[in-house]
Write a protein that holds these residues in place. Structure first.
Motif, PDB file in Angstrom:
ATOM      1  N   PRO A 127      38.112   5.063 -25.363  1.00 32.27           N
ATOM      2  CA  PRO A 127      37.318   3.930 -24.870  1.00 32.27           C
ATOM      3  C   PRO A 127      35.938   4.403 -24.430  1.00 32.27           C
ATOM      4  O   PRO A 127      35.654   4.536 -23.236  1.00 32.27           O
ATOM      5  N   LEU A 128      35.058   4.684 -25.400  1.00 32.97           N
ATOM      6  CA  LEU A 128      33.781   5.331 -25.100  1.00 32.97           C
ATOM      7  C   LEU A 128      32.919   4.523 -24.133  1.00 32.97           C
ATOM      8  O   LEU A 128      32.290   5.079 -23.229  1.00 32.97           O
ATOM      9  N   GLU A 129      32.897   3.199 -24.323  1.00 35.37           N
ATOM     10  CA  GLU A 129      32.079   2.362 -23.432  1.00 35.37           C
ATOM     11  C   GLU A 129      32.618   2.429 -22.002  1.00 35.37           C
ATOM     12  O   GLU A 129      31.855   2.544 -21.038  1.00 35.37           O
ATOM     13  N   GLU A 130      33.950   2.385 -21.889  1.00 35.57           N
ATOM     14  CA  GLU A 130      34.572   2.465 -20.570  1.00 35.57           C
ATOM     15  C   GLU A 130      34.346   3.840 -19.941  1.00 35.57           C
ATOM     16  O   GLU A 130      34.152   3.962 -18.734  1.00 35.57           O
ATOM     17  N   MET A 131      34.357   4.880 -20.780  1.00 35.81           N
ATOM     18  CA  MET A 131      34.109   6.237 -20.276  1.00 35.81           C
ATOM     19  C   MET A 131      32.705   6.338 -19.680  1.00 35.81           C
ATOM     20  O   MET A 131      32.506   6.862 -18.581  1.00 35.81           O
ATOM     21  N   GLY A 132      31.720   5.825 -20.432  1.00 33.52           N
ATOM     22  CA  GLY A 132      30.342   5.880 -19.943  1.00 33.52           C
ATOM     23  C   GLY A 132      30.170   5.098 -18.658  1.00 33.52           C
ATOM     24  O   GLY A 132      29.525   5.564 -17.705  1.00 33.52           O
ATOM     25  N   GLY A 133      30.777   3.904 -18.608  1.00 35.09           N
ATOM     26  CA  GLY A 133      30.677   3.094 -17.405  1.00 35.09           C
ATOM     27  C   GLY A 133      31.325   3.757 -16.201  1.00 35.09           C
ATOM     28  O   GLY A 133      30.790   3.710 -15.082  1.00 35.09           O
ATOM     29  N   SER A 134      32.462   4.414 -16.428  1.00 33.79           N
ATOM     30  CA  SER A 134      33.158   5.092 -15.327  1.00 33.79           C
ATOM     31  C   SER A 134      32.341   6.268 -14.803  1.00 33.79           C
ATOM     32  O   SER A 134      32.279   6.508 -13.593  1.00 33.79           O
ATOM     33  N   MET A 135      31.717   6.989 -15.720  1.00 33.22           N
ATOM     34  CA  MET A 135      30.910   8.133 -15.306  1.00 33.22           C
ATOM     35  C   MET A 135      29.736   7.692 -14.431  1.00 33.22           C
ATOM     36  O   MET A 135      29.457   8.291 -13.382  1.00 33.22           O
ATOM     37  N   ILE A 136      29.046   6.624 -14.872  1.00 37.65           N
ATOM     38  CA  ILE A 136      27.913   6.117 -14.090  1.00 37.65           C
ATOM     39  C   ILE A 136      28.375   5.610 -12.733  1.00 37.65           C
ATOM     40  O   ILE A 136      27.754   5.872 -11.691  1.00 37.65           O
ATOM     41  N   ARG A 137      29.505   4.875 -12.729  1.00 37.71           N
ATOM     42  CA  ARG A 137      30.010   4.329 -11.466  1.00 37.71           C
ATOM     43  C   ARG A 137      30.343   5.449 -10.479  1.00 37.71           C
ATOM     44  O   ARG A 137      29.968   5.389  -9.305  1.00 37.71           O
ATOM     45  N   LEU A 138      31.026   6.496 -10.973  1.00 40.95           N
ATOM     46  CA  LEU A 138      31.381   7.609 -10.090  1.00 40.95           C
ATOM     47  C   LEU A 138      30.138   8.332  -9.570  1.00 40.95           C
ATOM     48  O   LEU A 138      30.073   8.744  -8.411  1.00 40.95           O
ATOM     49  N   LEU A 139      29.143   8.483 -10.454  1.00 38.34           N
ATOM     50  CA  LEU A 139      27.911   9.156 -10.043  1.00 38.34           C
ATOM     51  C   LEU A 139      27.195   8.361  -8.951  1.00 38.34           C
ATOM     52  O   LEU A 139      26.755   8.921  -7.946  1.00 38.34           O
ATOM     53  N   LEU A 140      27.075   7.041  -9.160  1.00 32.79           N
ATOM     54  CA  LEU A 140      26.392   6.206  -8.170  1.00 32.79           C
ATOM     55  C   LEU A 140      27.137   6.198  -6.835  1.00 32.79           C
ATOM     56  O   LEU A 140      26.529   6.240  -5.773  1.00 32.79           O
ATOM     57  N   GLU A 141      28.488   6.174  -6.913  1.00 31.36           N
ATOM     58  CA  GLU A 141      29.272   6.217  -5.681  1.00 31.36           C
ATOM     59  C   GLU A 141      29.059   7.535  -4.949  1.00 31.36           C
ATOM     60  O   GLU A 141      28.954   7.571  -3.714  1.00 31.36           O
ATOM     61  N   ASP A 142      28.964   8.626  -5.701  1.00 34.88           N
ATOM     62  CA  ASP A 142      28.780   9.937  -5.088  1.00 34.88           C
ATOM     63  C   ASP A 142      27.375  10.077  -4.510  1.00 34.88           C
ATOM     64  O   ASP A 142      27.162  10.800  -3.530  1.00 34.88           O
ATOM     65  N   MET A 143      26.408   9.412  -5.144  1.00 38.96           N
ATOM     66  CA  MET A 143      25.043   9.432  -4.602  1.00 38.96           C
ATOM     67  C   MET A 143      24.979   8.685  -3.270  1.00 38.96           C
ATOM     68  O   MET A 143      24.230   9.064  -2.366  1.00 38.96           O
ATOM     69  N   GLU A 144      25.792   7.614  -3.172  1.00 37.95           N
ATOM     70  CA  GLU A 144      25.816   6.838  -1.936  1.00 37.95           C
ATOM     71  C   GLU A 144      26.563   7.586  -0.829  1.00 37.95           C
ATOM     72  O   GLU A 144      26.121   7.661   0.307  1.00 37.95           O
ATOM     73  N   GLU A 145      27.731   8.132  -1.184  1.00 39.84           N
ATOM     74  CA  GLU A 145      28.558   8.862  -0.224  1.00 39.84           C
ATOM     75  C   GLU A 145      28.975  10.186  -0.856  1.00 39.84           C
ATOM     76  O   GLU A 145      30.018  10.281  -1.495  1.00 39.84           O
ATOM     77  N   PRO A 146      28.161  11.238  -0.702  1.00 39.63           N
ATOM     78  CA  PRO A 146      28.441  12.529  -1.326  1.00 39.63           C
ATOM     79  C   PRO A 146      29.825  13.049  -0.939  1.00 39.63           C
ATOM     80  O   PRO A 146      30.270  12.920   0.201  1.00 39.63           O
TER      81      PRO A 146
END
Length: 321
Positions: free
Chosen positions: A270-289
């Motif tokens: 699920p390439l689209e889902e993979m990309g979306g999950s990666m971005i979501r995790l990155l943004l969450e980590d930027m908010e709360e390292p």
């Protein structure tokens, strides 16, 4: 709502109800191409209104086909059937059969008496083909079915071409290959594993090496569709037919998988889902390292493109990572 018709309607009654000759009904029932659309519509309406059901025995006698294939499980240990692997295989077989009008029969063959009984059943013309799963070394059933000239699918010498094994994804796919062999009751052999680098050239080289080591190979799982395309070239050069002699499965379901000859059965990510999950995790980590690594496991899907009327189709299960 159509009128009710007492008893079992006949072809003659369907023809009379539709106002056509009896000889026009059979081609419509058998989906013949040379029937006018208007006639087909009228007859289908008559069939529905009368509740006509085709005589399958007569159709089988005329066509010498039963429109049924058997999935034969030869695993004596019942606990193995609790594994998700088997449910996934049944589902993956049912999808391509759905549009063919053919039935999938599930049969357990765990003893000599059951083996003999199934062979007699199959030789009696009750199925058009056989799919074998969980065949153990030394089981005579594949050879017995071949001697009976039944179209049979069952792969036992399955190799793999990996990605670069210093990559986590390649390691996971190799682990999935090994797990699938174990579940199918097959012994993994290290010389059936050839390392590639996800490229077409590495697939071509690795496949040639595997054939040299193990000429008996009848199935290959490639770590990417591109690698699988290279493997197809090497098999063609070696005079091996795909999928009749050797089945090939890729990984990714890129557009390339539908351009190869034959088209690749492959594991869709699920390439689209993979990309979306990666971005979501990155943004969450930027908010709360966070110092901890987080793993997200996404569901893959087996895309079966082999023809069930030919000999082919090994289906090793890919590990979901």
């Amino acid at each position: 709502m159509g009128r009710q018709h007492p008893g079992t309607p006949t072809l003659e009654e369907v023809a009379a109800h539709a106002g056509v000759g009896r000889g026009t009904v059979s081609p419509v029932i058998n989906n013949a191409a040379d029937v006018k659309d208007s006639t087909r519509r009228i007859l289908r309406q008559a069939i529905e209104e009368l509740g006509y059901v085709p005589n399958l025995a007569a159709r089988s006698l005329a066509s010498q086909r039963t429109d049924a294939v058997a999935l034969v499980l030869t695993e004596p240990d019942w606990r193995v059937f609790a594994e998700p692997f088997f449910a996934e295989i049944v589902r993956s077989l049912g999808d391509p059969l759905a549009g063919t009008g053919m039935q999938l029969m599930l049969t357990l063959v765990r003893s000599d008496s059951e083996r003999k009984r199934f062979l007699e059943y199959a030789r009696g013309g009750r199925v058009d083909g056989v799919l074998l799963m969980s065949v153990h070394a030394g089981d005579r059933l594949p050879d017995m079915l071949a001697e009976a000239r039944l179209p049979t699918v069952g792969r036992r010498a399955i190799a793999t071409i990996t990605g670069p094994l210093d990559m986590y994804a390649a390691q996971c796919r190799l682990r999935g290959y090994r797990d699938a062999l174990t579940l199918a009751g097959l012994r993994g052999v290290e010389s059936m594993v050839a390392e590639g680098d996800f490229s077409e050239d590495s697939g071509r080289r690795a496949m040639a090496e595997l054939l040299e080591r193990h000429p008996e190979i009848d199935g290959v799982l490639a770590a990417s569709d591109t690698t699988a395309a290279g493997a197809l070239q090497a098999l063609r050069t070696a005079g091996r037919r795909v999928p009749k002699d050797v089945s090939v499965i890729g990984f990714d379901d890129f557009a390339l998988a539908q351009r190869t000859e034959p088209r690749l059965t492959t594991v869709r990510q699920p390439l689209e889902e993979m990309g979306g999950s990666m971005i979501r995790l990155l943004l969450e980590d930027m908010e709360e390292p966070s110092v901890a690594y987080r793993h997200v496991i996404l569901r893959t899907e087996l895309v079966a493109r082999f023809d069930l009327n030919t000999v082919g189709g090994c289906v090793p299960q890919a590990r979901r990572r």
